[in-house]
Design a protein around this motif. Sequence first.
Motif, PDB file in Angstrom:
ATOM      1  N   ARG A 164       0.830  -1.216   0.000  1.00  0.00           N
ATOM      2  CA  ARG A 164       0.000   0.000   0.000  1.00  0.00           C
ATOM      3  C   ARG A 164       0.856   1.253   0.000  1.00  0.00           C
ATOM      4  NH1 ARG A 164      -4.724   1.387   4.505  1.00  0.00           N
ATOM      5  NH2 ARG A 164      -5.366   3.383   3.607  1.00  0.00           N
ATOM      6  N   THR A 165       1.889   1.282   0.862  1.00  0.00           N
ATOM      7  CA  THR A 165       2.782   2.444   0.914  1.00  0.00           C
ATOM      8  C   THR A 165       3.537   2.603  -0.397  1.00  0.00           C
ATOM      9  OG1 THR A 165       3.058   2.258   3.303  1.00  0.00           O
ATOM     10  CG2 THR A 165       4.759   3.466   2.102  1.00  0.00           C
ATOM     11  N   LEU A 166       4.001   1.507  -0.964  1.00  0.00           N
ATOM     12  CA  LEU A 166       4.737   1.548  -2.217  1.00  0.00           C
ATOM     13  C   LEU A 166       3.900   2.188  -3.313  1.00  0.00           C
ATOM     14  CD1 LEU A 166       7.444   0.421  -3.561  1.00  0.00           C
ATOM     15  CD2 LEU A 166       5.996  -1.451  -4.363  1.00  0.00           C
ATOM     16  N   ARG A 167       2.674   1.746  -3.464  1.00  0.00           N
ATOM     17  CA  ARG A 167       1.817   2.278  -4.532  1.00  0.00           C
ATOM     18  C   ARG A 167       1.484   3.751  -4.298  1.00  0.00           C
ATOM     19  NH1 ARG A 167       0.239  -1.639  -7.943  1.00  0.00           N
ATOM     20  NH2 ARG A 167       0.340  -3.807  -7.214  1.00  0.00           N
ATOM     21  N   ARG A 168       1.232   4.125  -3.040  1.00  0.00           N
ATOM     22  CA  ARG A 168       0.950   5.533  -2.739  1.00  0.00           C
ATOM     23  C   ARG A 168       2.146   6.412  -3.064  1.00  0.00           C
ATOM     24  NH1 ARG A 168       2.374   8.391   1.479  1.00  0.00           N
ATOM     25  NH2 ARG A 168       2.821   6.556   2.774  1.00  0.00           N
ATOM     26  N   ARG A 169       3.331   5.964  -2.681  1.00  0.00           N
ATOM     27  CA  ARG A 169       4.531   6.775  -2.927  1.00  0.00           C
ATOM     28  C   ARG A 169       4.824   6.884  -4.420  1.00  0.00           C
ATOM     29  NH1 ARG A 169       8.103   6.891   1.430  1.00  0.00           N
ATOM     30  NH2 ARG A 169       9.398   8.238   0.114  1.00  0.00           N
ATOM     31  N   PHE A 170       4.588   5.813  -5.168  1.00  0.00           N
ATOM     32  CA  PHE A 170       4.780   5.889  -6.614  1.00  0.00           C
ATOM     33  C   PHE A 170       3.809   6.873  -7.251  1.00  0.00           C
ATOM     34  CE2 PHE A 170       7.797   2.549  -6.531  1.00  0.00           C
ATOM     35  CZ  PHE A 170       8.357   2.441  -7.789  1.00  0.00           C
ATOM     36  N   ASP A 171       2.554   6.839  -6.833  1.00  0.00           N
ATOM     37  CA  ASP A 171       1.568   7.780  -7.376  1.00  0.00           C
ATOM     38  C   ASP A 171       1.986   9.223  -7.102  1.00  0.00           C
ATOM     39  OD1 ASP A 171      -0.028   5.776  -8.374  1.00  0.00           O
ATOM     40  OD2 ASP A 171      -1.506   5.867  -6.750  1.00  0.00           O
ATOM     41  N   GLU A 172       2.506   9.482  -5.909  1.00  0.00           N
ATOM     42  CA  GLU A 172       2.930  10.840  -5.552  1.00  0.00           C
ATOM     43  C   GLU A 172       4.137  11.287  -6.375  1.00  0.00           C
ATOM     44  OE1 GLU A 172       3.757  10.503  -1.427  1.00  0.00           O
ATOM     45  OE2 GLU A 172       1.650  10.664  -0.797  1.00  0.00           O
ATOM     46  N   SER A 173       5.108  10.407  -6.522  1.00  0.00           N
ATOM     47  CA  SER A 173       6.385  10.797  -7.135  1.00  0.00           C
ATOM     48  C   SER A 173       6.395  10.691  -8.652  1.00  0.00           C
ATOM     49  CB  SER A 173       7.516   9.935  -6.567  1.00  0.00           C
ATOM     50  OG  SER A 173       7.727  10.207  -5.205  1.00  0.00           O
ATOM     51  N   PHE A 174       5.714   9.658  -9.197  1.00  0.00           N
ATOM     52  CA  PHE A 174       5.794   9.390 -10.626  1.00  0.00           C
ATOM     53  C   PHE A 174       4.466   9.550 -11.361  1.00  0.00           C
ATOM     54  CE2 PHE A 174       8.955   6.524  -8.542  1.00  0.00           C
ATOM     55  CZ  PHE A 174      10.092   7.229  -8.925  1.00  0.00           C
ATOM     56  N   GLY A 175       3.367   9.543 -10.623  1.00  0.00           N
ATOM     57  CA  GLY A 175       2.064   9.689 -11.257  1.00  0.00           C
ATOM     58  C   GLY A 175       1.396   8.384 -11.609  1.00  0.00           C
ATOM     59  N   TYR A 176       2.086   7.280 -11.391  1.00  0.00           N
ATOM     60  CA  TYR A 176       1.551   5.959 -11.707  1.00  0.00           C
ATOM     61  C   TYR A 176       2.325   4.913 -10.924  1.00  0.00           C
ATOM     62  CZ  TYR A 176       5.100   7.205 -15.204  1.00  0.00           C
ATOM     63  OH  TYR A 176       6.212   7.695 -15.836  1.00  0.00           O
ATOM     64  N   GLY A 177       1.896   3.655 -11.048  1.00  0.00           N
ATOM     65  CA  GLY A 177       2.460   2.598 -10.242  1.00  0.00           C
ATOM     66  C   GLY A 177       3.739   2.003 -10.788  1.00  0.00           C
ATOM     67  N   PRO A 178       4.332   1.077 -10.036  1.00  0.00           N
ATOM     68  CA  PRO A 178       5.601   0.463 -10.425  1.00  0.00           C
ATOM     69  C   PRO A 178       5.540  -0.260 -11.770  1.00  0.00           C
ATOM     70  CG  PRO A 178       5.129   0.002  -8.120  1.00  0.00           C
ATOM     71  CD  PRO A 178       3.905   0.644  -8.679  1.00  0.00           C
TER      72      PRO A 178
END
Length: 256
Positions: free
Chosen positions: A182-196
């Motif tokens: 959950r944290t990984l996906r949230r941080r990716f959305d914040e930093s990159f705009g999409y998931g891993p």
Amino acid sequence: MSDPVPAQATGSFEQRPASARLRGSFASVWVHRMDPAGSPPIVIMPDATIDLQWIGGSFRIAGPDKEPQTVVLAADESVIGLRFHPATAAAWLGVPQIELVGQRLSLDDLWGARARRLASRVRAGDNLEDLACSLQQVVAEEAASHATDVPMQAAYRLIERGPPPDAPLIPWLMRALEMSERTLRRRFDESFGYGPKTLDRILRYQRFLRLSSQSNSATAILAAEAGYSDQAHLVRESRRLTGSTPRQIHRLLQNG
């Protein structure tokens, strides 16, 4: 109207490292000038970058792209871009990048009067070299955040290199970064705009483009080296990310 071509295949494009004062947040500065006689529509393919751009006398943000974008620029139009380091745009702009996916947004819409004051300090002129220098100086003086998101920059580097063979991407990243899913996906959305997985797809295709520009090997070999399961996988991803096949992209870039 002419058929769209990749942005790299039209006009003149130059890129250099950002000035020393900008390097906390920005990796490079680039200048793209359209042909004086006019240019066809251009396709911007997703490349996992985010830019602060100067176009038409004002700042805009070119947010992260998940799909190809087609834009039309006037004859002799010039665009100057300051390219953010991976995982720095959200802190500098003050907005999660998921809110900017696929957008070309005036900085005024994010910062209001602050953006207009910033633009008013730029010494605009016909000399693009002087204009690029002025833009860097003005942006360097802006009191925006220079916070570095170390874990997300590490995540970018991990995906850029590619996961080990047969390693599922998400569990591998969770272990490497010591984050819950959950944290990984949230941080990716914040930093990159999409998931891993989306970042992985985009960077894998960029890997293929780099390899194909450096080698005359068969497409199937380059596809495998870039991390695709087979050539058909590459072709599907190329159509999805650029609207064209690898062969068509190669031909357009060679003729540009």
